[in-house]
Write a protein that holds these residues in place. Structure first.
Motif, PDB file in Angstrom:
ATOM      1  N   MET A  90       0.811  -1.181   0.212  1.00 12.37           N
ATOM      2  CA  MET A  90       0.040  -0.046   0.160  1.00 12.37           C
ATOM      3  C   MET A  90       0.705   1.254  -0.043  1.00 12.37           C
ATOM      4  N   ALA A  91       0.372   2.257  -0.721  1.00 11.84           N
ATOM      5  CA  ALA A  91       1.537   3.421  -0.861  1.00 11.84           C
ATOM      6  C   ALA A  91       1.330   4.271   0.440  1.00 11.84           C
ATOM      7  N   GLN A  92       2.403   5.121   0.591  1.00  7.72           N
ATOM      8  CA  GLN A  92       2.429   5.946   1.920  1.00  7.72           C
ATOM      9  C   GLN A  92       1.267   7.023   1.459  1.00  7.72           C
ATOM     10  N   VAL A  93       0.535   7.173   2.751  1.00  7.79           N
ATOM     11  CA  VAL A  93      -0.457   8.270   2.647  1.00  7.79           C
ATOM     12  C   VAL A  93      -0.120   9.470   3.447  1.00  7.79           C
ATOM     13  N   THR A  94      -0.009  10.560   3.231  1.00 12.50           N
ATOM     14  CA  THR A  94       0.270  11.697   3.984  1.00 12.50           C
ATOM     15  C   THR A  94      -0.910  12.493   4.415  1.00 12.50           C
ATOM     16  N   PRO A  95      -1.370  12.384   5.762  1.00 14.88           N
ATOM     17  CA  PRO A  95      -2.448  12.813   6.380  1.00 14.88           C
ATOM     18  C   PRO A  95      -2.445  14.281   6.047  1.00 14.88           C
ATOM     19  N   PRO A  96      -3.849  15.008   6.095  1.00  9.59           N
ATOM     20  CA  PRO A  96      -4.080  16.352   5.546  1.00  9.59           C
ATOM     21  C   PRO A  96      -3.588  17.194   6.751  1.00  9.59           C
ATOM     22  N   THR A  97      -3.392  18.496   6.443  1.00 10.55           N
ATOM     23  CA  THR A  97      -2.849  19.318   7.392  1.00 10.55           C
ATOM     24  C   THR A  97      -3.943  20.238   8.111  1.00 10.55           C
ATOM     25  N   ARG A  98      -5.038  20.295   7.466  1.00 10.19           N
ATOM     26  CA  ARG A  98      -6.315  21.231   7.893  1.00 10.19           C
ATOM     27  C   ARG A  98      -7.191  20.310   8.915  1.00 10.19           C
ATOM     28  N   PRO A  99      -7.479  20.908   9.947  1.00 13.68           N
ATOM     29  CA  PRO A  99      -8.404  20.091  10.769  1.00 13.68           C
ATOM     30  C   PRO A  99      -9.718  19.633   9.893  1.00 13.68           C
ATOM     31  N   ALA A 100     -10.490  18.461  10.347  1.00  7.96           N
ATOM     32  CA  ALA A 100     -11.667  17.992   9.813  1.00  7.96           C
ATOM     33  C   ALA A 100     -12.664  19.045  10.245  1.00  7.96           C
ATOM     34  N   ALA A 101     -13.774  19.238   9.412  1.00  8.45           N
ATOM     35  CA  ALA A 101     -15.051  19.783   9.931  1.00  8.45           C
ATOM     36  C   ALA A 101     -15.848  18.954  10.970  1.00  8.45           C
ATOM     37  N   PRO A 102     -16.596  19.207  11.517  1.00  5.20           N
ATOM     38  CA  PRO A 102     -17.425  18.338  12.341  1.00  5.20           C
ATOM     39  C   PRO A 102     -18.513  17.483  11.456  1.00  5.20           C
ATOM     40  N   PRO A 103     -18.708  16.342  11.910  1.00  6.10           N
ATOM     41  CA  PRO A 103     -19.606  15.396  11.174  1.00  6.10           C
ATOM     42  C   PRO A 103     -20.959  15.810  11.468  1.00  6.10           C
ATOM     43  N   TRP A 104     -22.050  15.486  10.577  1.00  2.19           N
ATOM     44  CA  TRP A 104     -23.493  15.858  10.849  1.00  2.19           C
ATOM     45  C   TRP A 104     -24.339  14.413  10.877  1.00  2.19           C
ATOM     46  N   ALA A 105     -23.770  13.390  10.464  1.00  6.36           N
ATOM     47  CA  ALA A 105     -24.639  12.051  10.352  1.00  6.36           C
ATOM     48  C   ALA A 105     -23.871  10.976  10.798  1.00  6.36           C
ATOM     49  N   LEU A 106     -24.773  10.118  11.465  1.00  8.29           N
ATOM     50  CA  LEU A 106     -24.142   8.706  12.069  1.00  8.29           C
ATOM     51  C   LEU A 106     -25.145   7.606  11.469  1.00  8.29           C
ATOM     52  N   LEU A 107     -24.238   6.659  10.761  1.00  8.66           N
ATOM     53  CA  LEU A 107     -24.885   5.343  10.642  1.00  8.66           C
ATOM     54  C   LEU A 107     -24.531   4.552  11.770  1.00  8.66           C
ATOM     55  N   ALA A 108     -25.660   4.075  12.612  1.00 10.97           N
ATOM     56  CA  ALA A 108     -25.600   3.314  13.626  1.00 10.97           C
ATOM     57  C   ALA A 108     -26.072   1.726  13.188  1.00 10.97           C
ATOM     58  N   GLU A 109     -25.005   0.951  13.001  1.00  8.70           N
ATOM     59  CA  GLU A 109     -25.354  -0.414  12.574  1.00  8.70           C
ATOM     60  C   GLU A 109     -25.726  -1.041  13.933  1.00  8.70           C
ATOM     61  N   LEU A 110     -26.737  -1.381  14.371  1.00 11.05           N
ATOM     62  CA  LEU A 110     -27.163  -1.869  15.789  1.00 11.05           C
ATOM     63  C   LEU A 110     -26.923  -3.522  15.694  1.00 11.05           C
ATOM     64  N   SER A 111     -26.919  -4.155  14.498  1.00  8.93           N
ATOM     65  CA  SER A 111     -27.037  -5.623  14.318  1.00  8.93           C
ATOM     66  C   SER A 111     -26.682  -5.714  12.956  1.00  8.93           C
ATOM     67  N   HIS A 112     -25.916  -7.021  12.736  1.00  9.82           N
ATOM     68  CA  HIS A 112     -25.696  -7.503  11.691  1.00  9.82           C
ATOM     69  C   HIS A 112     -26.791  -8.546  11.310  1.00  9.82           C
ATOM     70  N   GLY A 113     -27.414  -9.123  12.314  1.00  4.96           N
ATOM     71  CA  GLY A 113     -28.438 -10.318  12.176  1.00  4.96           C
ATOM     72  C   GLY A 113     -29.417  -9.623  11.386  1.00  4.96           C
ATOM     73  N   CYS A 114     -30.027 -10.361  10.604  1.00  6.31           N
ATOM     74  CA  CYS A 114     -31.386 -10.025   9.730  1.00  6.31           C
ATOM     75  C   CYS A 114     -32.188 -11.077   9.262  1.00  6.31           C
ATOM     76  N   PRO A 115     -33.302 -11.081   9.212  1.00  6.23           N
ATOM     77  CA  PRO A 115     -34.217 -12.180   8.716  1.00  6.23           C
ATOM     78  C   PRO A 115     -34.041 -12.293   7.078  1.00  6.23           C
ATOM     79  N   LEU A 116     -33.785 -11.267   6.358  1.00  2.00           N
ATOM     80  CA  LEU A 116     -33.732 -11.287   4.918  1.00  2.00           C
ATOM     81  C   LEU A 116     -32.308 -11.825   4.470  1.00  2.00           C
ATOM     82  N   ARG A 117     -31.740 -12.310   3.402  1.00  2.00           N
ATOM     83  CA  ARG A 117     -30.683 -12.727   3.015  1.00  2.00           C
ATOM     84  C   ARG A 117     -30.343 -12.432   1.571  1.00  2.00           C
TER      85      ARG A 117
END
Length: 379
Positions: free
Chosen positions: A1-28
């Motif tokens: 994997m190539a070397q990756v340089t992290p950004p120098t500017r701070p990240a803006a705050p997130p506004w969304a969260l995907l909460a995966e409560l379970s990987h169990g599911c009645p569908l397939r």
């Protein structure tokens, strides 16, 4: 994997969260983007741990969460989890198959602070729907839609489009109207997890995509102001890299059932990510300081043609997970982009789909091992 340089500017705050409560599911469902290595029920965060996640997320700037999975209704403590998100001031949307949503349960979720529901739909025809889902579920979906509308909750439908249902797009829009949906997300299949395993069975040809796109435009003109139709770009066919998640670590974060925190749901498959966990680190540190969230932020990591492309501020270099899935190197230009030196990988796949029968061959159905299904405190 190539070397990756992290950004120098701070990240803006997130506004969304995907909460995966379970990987169990009645569908397939064969198109499921959950990882092939599913997280067991016994490893899931508790309701108290999720409450802590929501408090930290709100402090970080998150205002909306999708309560998803798998199937979140498998959580017996889902009402407590919804209430915790609501107390934190986060808008909650339940993303569900509809299986297990009954009047009494919906009333409890509504009282706890549930704000909207997104219902997955596989096809407008019951038999075709259940073939795609790998389980009997159409009647449960129809009932769930009725209950949600009777409760005066906003209802959205999510349809993953692929070879077996693209030609039924008109029927799917009619179904959405009949069920009282306000919004339909027509999400052309993205090939991660189980969907990647089933790509040959799911990938449509260009003619199918063209017909479906034309149908969407006709319906948008006819239903303006009545039903919102969202078309998620079929990047394999269009030759255009999608602006995945609004950019890596830019607007949202995903918390997996065991507390692993990811910049997007598919990122668990990336090597060398060193994804942090909420059991070990606070969300503020994870968002701002962790390797996983800084790895592909900004433009410093990009190589040509992305680095000098005028689209880099719109597509953010495309999808890192797709680049890895197709080339084995997450730093390469997303092969879905027609400018990528690896675009032939995608073009050849789409060319091979020309003339394939609309009815997909046998699926490798998403499988949840029996010993993963039960855990203390869960159904």
């Amino acid at each position: 994997m190539a070397q990756v340089t992290p950004p120098t500017r701070p990240a803006a705050p997130p506004w969304a969260l995907l909460a995966e409560l379970s990987h169990g599911c009645p569908l397939r469902c064969s198109y499921c983007s959950n990882p092939v290595e599913l997280i067991s029920r016994s490893s899931e965060l508790t309701a108290d741990q999720w409450a802590g996640v929501f408090r930290q997320a709100a402090d970080l700037g998150v205002v909306q969460t999708h309560l998803s999975g798998g199937e979140p209704l498998l959580r017996r403590d889902l009402t407590e989890i919804v209430a915790a998100a609501d107390r934190a001031g986060i808008h909650t949307q339940l993303v569900t198959s509809g299986v297990g949503l009954y009047e009494k349960r919906l009333a409890a979720l509504l009282d706890a602070g549930l704000r909207s529901v997104q219902l997955s739909v596989q096809h407008a025809d019951p038999a075709a729907s259940e073939l795609i889902a790998g389980a009997r579920s159409f009647a449960a979906k129809e009932l769930a839609a009725q209950l949600v509308r009777a409760a005066d909750l906003p209802l959205g439908l999510n349809v993953v489009l692929h070879r077996a249902n693209l030609d039924a797009l008109d029927d799917l829009v009619e179904l959405a109207l009949a069920w009282g949906a306000e919004r339909v997300e027509l999400a052309n299949a993205q090939f991660y997890g189980w969907a990647l395993r089933n790509r040959d069975a799911l990938l449509p040809d260009r003619a199918q995509i063209s017909r479906a796109r034309q149908s969407v435009e006709r319906w948008r003109e006819r239903l303006a102001g009545q039903l919102e139709l969202v078309w998620v770009v079929p990047d394999y066919v269009d030759g255009t890299a999608k602006p995945c998640m609004g950019g890596w670590g830019a607007v949202s974060l995903t918390v997996a059932p065991d507390g692993t925190v990811l910049p997007c749901p598919a990122a668990a498959a990336l090597p060398g990510l060193d994804a942090p966990n909420v059991k070990d680190h606070c969300l503020e540190w994870i968002w701002h300081e962790s390797k996983a969230f800084n790895l592909y932020r900004g433009e410093e990591w990009m190589s040509d043609p992305c680095r000098t492309c005028d689209l880099r501020t719109k597509d953010f270099g495309g999808c890192r997970c797709q680049a890895h899935a197709l080339t084995g190197d997450a730093t390469r230009t997303d092969p879905a982009c027609h400018l990528s030196p690896d675009h032939a990988l995608v073009r050849d796949l789409v060319d091979a789909a020309i003339g394939a029968a609309p009815a997909a061959p046998a699926y490798v159905y998403r499988d949840y091992p029996q010993d993963h299904r039960a855990a203390p405190g869960h159904p």
